[in-house]
Design an enzyme around this catalytic site. Structure first.
Site, PDB file in Angstrom:
ATOM      1  N   GLU A 205      -2.685   4.815   7.260  1.00  0.00           N
ATOM      2  CA  GLU A 205      -3.339   3.538   6.963  1.00  0.00           C
ATOM      3  C   GLU A 205      -2.831   2.438   7.889  1.00  0.00           C
ATOM      4  O   GLU A 205      -3.604   1.592   8.349  1.00  0.00           O
ATOM      5  CB  GLU A 205      -3.094   3.171   5.493  1.00  0.00           C
ATOM      6  CG  GLU A 205      -3.806   4.140   4.553  1.00  0.00           C
ATOM      7  CD  GLU A 205      -3.439   3.982   3.086  1.00  0.00           C
ATOM      8  OE1 GLU A 205      -4.157   4.526   2.250  1.00  0.00           O
ATOM      9  OE2 GLU A 205      -2.428   3.334   2.769  1.00  0.00           O
TER      10      GLU A 205
ATOM     11  N   LYS B 105       0.845  -1.180   0.000  1.00  0.00           N
ATOM     12  CA  LYS B 105       0.000   0.000   0.000  1.00  0.00           C
ATOM     13  C   LYS B 105       0.888   1.240   0.000  1.00  0.00           C
ATOM     14  O   LYS B 105       2.089   1.148   0.158  1.00  0.00           O
ATOM     15  CB  LYS B 105      -0.902   0.013   1.232  1.00  0.00           C
ATOM     16  CG  LYS B 105      -1.927  -1.107   1.207  1.00  0.00           C
ATOM     17  CD  LYS B 105      -2.899  -1.067   2.381  1.00  0.00           C
ATOM     18  CE  LYS B 105      -3.425   0.278   2.706  1.00  0.00           C
ATOM     19  NZ  LYS B 105      -4.048   0.973   1.560  1.00  0.00           N
TER      20      LYS B 105
HETATM   21  C1  5RP Z   1      -2.964   4.909  -0.635  1.00  0.00           C
HETATM   22  C2  5RP Z   1      -3.144   3.449  -0.787  1.00  0.00           C
HETATM   23  C3  5RP Z   1      -4.234   2.969  -1.694  1.00  0.00           C
HETATM   24  O1  5RP Z   1      -5.009   2.048  -1.022  1.00  0.00           O
HETATM   25  C4  5RP Z   1      -3.633   2.320  -2.894  1.00  0.00           C
HETATM   26  O2  5RP Z   1      -2.711   3.226  -3.487  1.00  0.00           O
HETATM   27  C5  5RP Z   1      -4.687   1.909  -3.902  1.00  0.00           C
HETATM   28  O3  5RP Z   1      -5.261   3.034  -4.489  1.00  0.00           O
HETATM   29  P1  5RP Z   1      -6.359   2.942  -5.620  1.00  0.00           P
HETATM   30  O4  5RP Z   1      -7.594   2.417  -4.996  1.00  0.00           O
HETATM   31  O5  5RP Z   1      -6.486   4.365  -6.114  1.00  0.00           O
HETATM   32  O6  5RP Z   1      -5.813   2.035  -6.700  1.00  0.00           O
HETATM   33  O7  5RP Z   1      -2.466   2.646  -0.206  1.00  0.00           O
HETATM   34  O8  5RP Z   1      -1.870   5.230   0.170  1.00  0.00           O
END
Ligand code: 5RP
Length: 220
Positions: A104, A95
């Site tokens: 997160e 992530k």
């Molecule tokens: C943000 C994250 C998001 O969950 C990850 O980048 C996925 O993003 P998306 O749903 O736009 O593909 O970890 O820090």
């Protein structure tokens, strides 16, 4: 052929079944989660409040009319809904593509249940095709970059990006992460690392993968 945005929306809507009345809901960051926020607002779920993993999500929740409370004001979060950049069948994740990894990780740690929502393009056998984000305090940027090269990674400074906490991000390319828990722990030991984007020690409990054939539900 269902397009990627529709798949993200389907994954997000599938997560609604985990939401109950009067619940405090942890909300992640990213385009998939944005569909979840929309769905949550549209269905008028009577949740108690939301906890946001980033300033961007906080703003979106408030704009959708959902009350947001501070992480420091509670000690547990029954359910946390978030996306991922990569996910394995074992529910380990990368992530932080959106740069919100620290918030997160804090919410994931506090959550009883972590529900990860992805479209099928995110499901992989081995993590590492997606560059691994590491949030660092600015003073440690070069040190951390040199250290991760010892693991075979190719670090790139995320130019012009500042995290919600005033830190910088290094994206590490070319990793083949065969033991995500081990690498997560090792990177977190480097001085100046705030956290890294491997969610393996505390991975997801449920992974909802939106596929052309429907939602696949993987459980821990
Ligand atoms: C943000 C994250 C998001 O969950 C990850 O980048 C996925 O993003 P998306 O749903 O736009 O593909 O970890 O820090």
């Amino acid at each position: 052929m269902i397009d990627k945005e529709t798949l993200k929306q389907q994954a997000a809507e599938a997560a609604l079944k985990f939401i109950e009345r009067d619940m405090i809901v942890g909300v992640g960051t990213g385009s998939t989660v944005n569909y979840f926020i929309e769905a949550l607002a549209k269905k008028h779920y009577d949740i108690k409040a939301a906890v946001a993993s980033s300033l961007a999500t906080k703003k979106k929740l408030i704009a959708a009319g959902i009350e947001v409370i501070e992480v420091n004001s509670i000690d547990r979060i029954p359910v946390y809904i978030d996306g991922a950049d990569e996910a394995t069948q074992h529910l380990s994740l990368i992530k932080g593509g959106g740069g919100a990894l620290t918030g997160e990780k804090i919410i994931a740690h506090m959550a009883d249940q972590f529900i990860c929502i992805v479209d099928e393009s995110k499901l992989v056998d081995v993590l590492g095709q997606f560059p691994l984000p590491i949030e660092v305090i600015p003073l440690a940027r070069s040190l951390v970059a040199r250290e991760v090269m010892k693991y075979g990674g190719n670090p790139m400074y995320r130019e012009g990006f500042v995290s919600d906490y005033g830190n910088q991000i290094i994206d590490v390319y070319n990793l083949e992460i065969l033991d995500p828990q081990e690498l997560e722990a090792k990177i977190n030991q480097i001085p100046g690392v705030v956290t890294n984007g491997l969610f393996a020690k505390r991975g997801a409990d449920h992974l909802l993968v939106a596929k052309q054939t429907g939602i696949e539900h993987l459980k821990k």
